[in-house]
Design an enzyme around this catalytic site. Structure first.
Site, PDB file in Angstrom:
ATOM      1  N   HIS A 123       0.831  -1.211   0.000  1.00 29.37           N
ATOM      2  CA  HIS A 123       0.000   0.000   0.000  1.00 29.37           C
ATOM      3  C   HIS A 123       0.869   1.266   0.000  1.00 29.37           C
ATOM      4  O   HIS A 123       2.013   1.241   0.470  1.00 29.37           O
ATOM      5  CB  HIS A 123      -0.924   0.002   1.221  1.00 29.37           C
ATOM      6  CG  HIS A 123      -1.877  -1.161   1.272  1.00 29.37           C
ATOM      7  ND1 HIS A 123      -1.631  -2.300   2.002  1.00 29.37           N
ATOM      8  CD2 HIS A 123      -3.080  -1.350   0.654  1.00 29.37           C
ATOM      9  CE1 HIS A 123      -2.640  -3.154   1.847  1.00 29.37           C
ATOM     10  NE2 HIS A 123      -3.536  -2.614   1.030  1.00 29.37           N
ATOM     11  N   HIS A 124       0.301   2.358  -0.506  1.00 29.08           N
ATOM     12  CA  HIS A 124       1.017   3.643  -0.535  1.00 29.08           C
ATOM     13  C   HIS A 124       1.233   4.179   0.885  1.00 29.08           C
ATOM     14  O   HIS A 124       0.294   4.196   1.683  1.00 29.08           O
ATOM     15  CB  HIS A 124       0.206   4.660  -1.354  1.00 29.08           C
ATOM     16  CG  HIS A 124       0.825   6.023  -1.402  1.00 29.08           C
ATOM     17  ND1 HIS A 124       0.097   7.181  -1.218  1.00 29.08           N
ATOM     18  CD2 HIS A 124       2.108   6.410  -1.599  1.00 29.08           C
ATOM     19  CE1 HIS A 124       0.911   8.225  -1.311  1.00 29.08           C
ATOM     20  NE2 HIS A 124       2.132   7.786  -1.542  1.00 29.08           N
ATOM     21  N   GLY A 125       2.440   4.633   1.180  1.00 25.87           N
ATOM     22  CA  GLY A 125       2.745   5.186   2.501  1.00 25.87           C
ATOM     23  C   GLY A 125       2.275   6.623   2.633  1.00 25.87           C
ATOM     24  O   GLY A 125       3.069   7.543   2.862  1.00 25.87           O
ATOM     25  N   ASP A 126       0.962   6.824   2.529  1.00 27.86           N
ATOM     26  CA  ASP A 126       0.403   8.186   2.440  1.00 27.86           C
ATOM     27  C   ASP A 126       0.591   9.034   3.707  1.00 27.86           C
ATOM     28  O   ASP A 126       0.870  10.229   3.616  1.00 27.86           O
ATOM     29  CB  ASP A 126      -1.084   8.138   2.046  1.00 27.86           C
ATOM     30  CG  ASP A 126      -1.937   7.294   3.001  1.00 27.86           C
ATOM     31  OD1 ASP A 126      -1.374   6.581   3.851  1.00 27.86           O
ATOM     32  OD2 ASP A 126      -3.178   7.339   2.871  1.00 27.86           O
ATOM     33  N   THR A 132      -3.918   6.902  -3.462  1.00 30.04           N
ATOM     34  CA  THR A 132      -2.954   7.977  -3.745  1.00 30.04           C
ATOM     35  C   THR A 132      -1.615   7.364  -4.156  1.00 30.04           C
ATOM     36  O   THR A 132      -1.447   6.153  -4.129  1.00 30.04           O
ATOM     37  CB  THR A 132      -2.764   8.845  -2.497  1.00 30.04           C
ATOM     38  OG1 THR A 132      -2.535   7.979  -1.376  1.00 30.04           O
ATOM     39  CG2 THR A 132      -3.990   9.692  -2.228  1.00 30.04           C
TER      40      THR A 132
END
Ligand code: TV7
Ligand code: CA
Ligand code: ZN
Length: 393
Positions: free
Chosen positions: A183-186, A215
């Site tokens: 997953h994106h490290g938003d 994102t």
């Protein structure tokens, strides 16, 4: 097992809190804190604890959490109780305060303790790096990269990574954050969006409408204004289903190699989310334990102070394989350990699901169709190379 000895010339520290692992998100929830117990028991079965400094970290204090989080949010997190009765039909979708209490971020018994213990381990790791008592610090209970200043998100309530990088920044001029969770490290990207002292890099599955959090596009690279010092300091590597070890390692080595050259970090924080492995319950990639571990090996070779965080990982026996292998890389004993799992490891039945003589590195799982054409990977490398022209240490 072979005698695992302390590495020569550097120190590895291991930070955990066994009380953290007892918490439950709920029967069907994919996040299982006991995967930490499984990982640790495998690490200990191999005798690796004799080669590290082992710390039982205390829970982070309210003040330490408030380094990043808003006090409104912390006060609420500290007082909410598990829901006495499950939500009824008319009340399926209430406006959640701070996004707490939905199915992704449920309220469970001991939630505040769980969060402060996760942050405590990560912070302890950062402190050992700052005091130079350790060269590689491991906090598998941390890595909860989606939490925001005043909002829970994606199984994450407290952003232990941000809190621990803030600690590093007291002693280190520049920190490189790398995120190999699927997953994106938003949350981490957002926290350091406006500074040139932290460069954030996330490799993730990207499909804005169908994959969380949506994102992390290739051209999301920080504030658009050149007057903002954070401009160009967010790197995003959006990928598709089925990426292989060879492709991933080519991208990782090329991109991280160039970033280290240009940005010249004085410390590296690596989030090792194990949901990028093949066969993960939520992930979509085809990485093997070797390919995932190669990222840790590459970072170690940079010879900079290094923190390893955990993160996602929803097939517990594979999480334990990856984090055990990566602990062995940190120690430098990966070629000395027996690939057949120790006979006497507790939980051995967990691994028997795979095969009668389960090994450390072999993951069984349907390989996913690879949807990453070589041309696209070349375009990604080129975009990042051009972006780095604007980055100066
Ligand atoms: C770092 N994917 C965290 C990754 C967070 C992913 C999501 C689930 C999920 C939640 C469950 C559940 C699930 C099988 C999977 C838009 C939604 C769709 C909840 C059902 N089963 C990390 C967060 C992601 C909860 N969320 O990066 C209870 O999957 O996609 C979403 C959001 C709304 C909520 N619903 C899913 O790895 C640690 N959640 C079963 C029970
Ligand atoms: Ca990632
Ligand atoms: Zn994840």
């Amino acid at each position: 097992e072979a005698n695992i000895t302390r590495p020569k010339g550097y120190t590895v520290s291991f930070h955990c809190n066994p009380d953290m692992e007892k918490h439950h998100f709920g029967m069907t929830h994919p996040m299982k804190p006991w995967r930490l117990t499984l990982s640790k028991s495998l690490i200990y079965s191999y005798g690796m604890s004799f080669a590290m400094d082992n710390y039982i970290s205390r829970a982070a204090t309210y003040e330490e959490l408030a380094d990043f989080h808003s006090t409104d949010y912390l006060d609420f997190l500290g007082t909410v109780l598990p829901e006495p009765v499950p939500r009824d039909l008319e009340n399926q979708n209430p406006d959640l305060k701070f996004n707490l209490g939905g199915s992704d971020c449920p309220l469970f018994e001991g939630l505040y303790d769980y969060c402060s213990m996760s942050a405590g381990g990560a912070l302890d790791a950062a402190r050992k790096i700052c005091s130079e008592q350790s060269d590689i610090a491991i906090a598998w209970g941390g890595g909860l990269h989606h939490a925001k200043k005043a909002e829970a998100s994606g199984f994450c309530y407290i952003n232990d990574i941000v809190i621990s990088i803030l600690q590093l920044l007291r002693f280190h001029p520049r920190v490189l954050y790398i995120d190999i969770d699927v997953h994106h490290g938003d949350g981490v990207e957002e926290a350091f969006f406006s500074t040139d002292r932290v460069m954030t890099v996330s490799f993730h599955k990207y499909d804005p409408n169908n994959f969380f959090p949506g994102t992390g596009a290739l051209d999301d690279n920080g504030p658009k204004s050149e007057h903002n010092s954070g401009a160009h300091h967010a790197v995003n590597v959006p990928l598709q289903d089925g990426i292989t070890d060879e492709q991933y390692d080519m991208l990782f080595n090329t991109i991280i190699g160039r970033i280290v050259e240009k940005f010249r970090p004085s410390a590296i924080a690596l989030q090792c989310g194990a949901d990028s492995l093949a066969g993960d319950r939520l992930g979509r990639f085809n990485l093997q334990v070797q390919g995932h571990g190669a990222c840790v090996e590459f970072c170690k070779r940079m010879n900079l102070p290094l923190i390893l965080f955990g993160g996602g990982g929803y097939t517990p026996r594979n999480v334990a394989r990856a984090w055990t292998y990566e602990t062995s890389i940190a120690i430098g004993c990966q070629d000395k350990i027996n690939p057949i799992l120790p006979q006497h490891t507790p939980w051995r039945d967990q691994f028997r699901q795979d095969t009668l003589f389960p090994t450390l590195e072999q993951i069984l799982g349907e390989p996913r169709l690879n949807k990453n054409p070589p041309k696209r990977l070349q375009d990604i490398v080129q975009h990042v190379t051009e972006q780095l022209r604007f980055v100066q240490a």
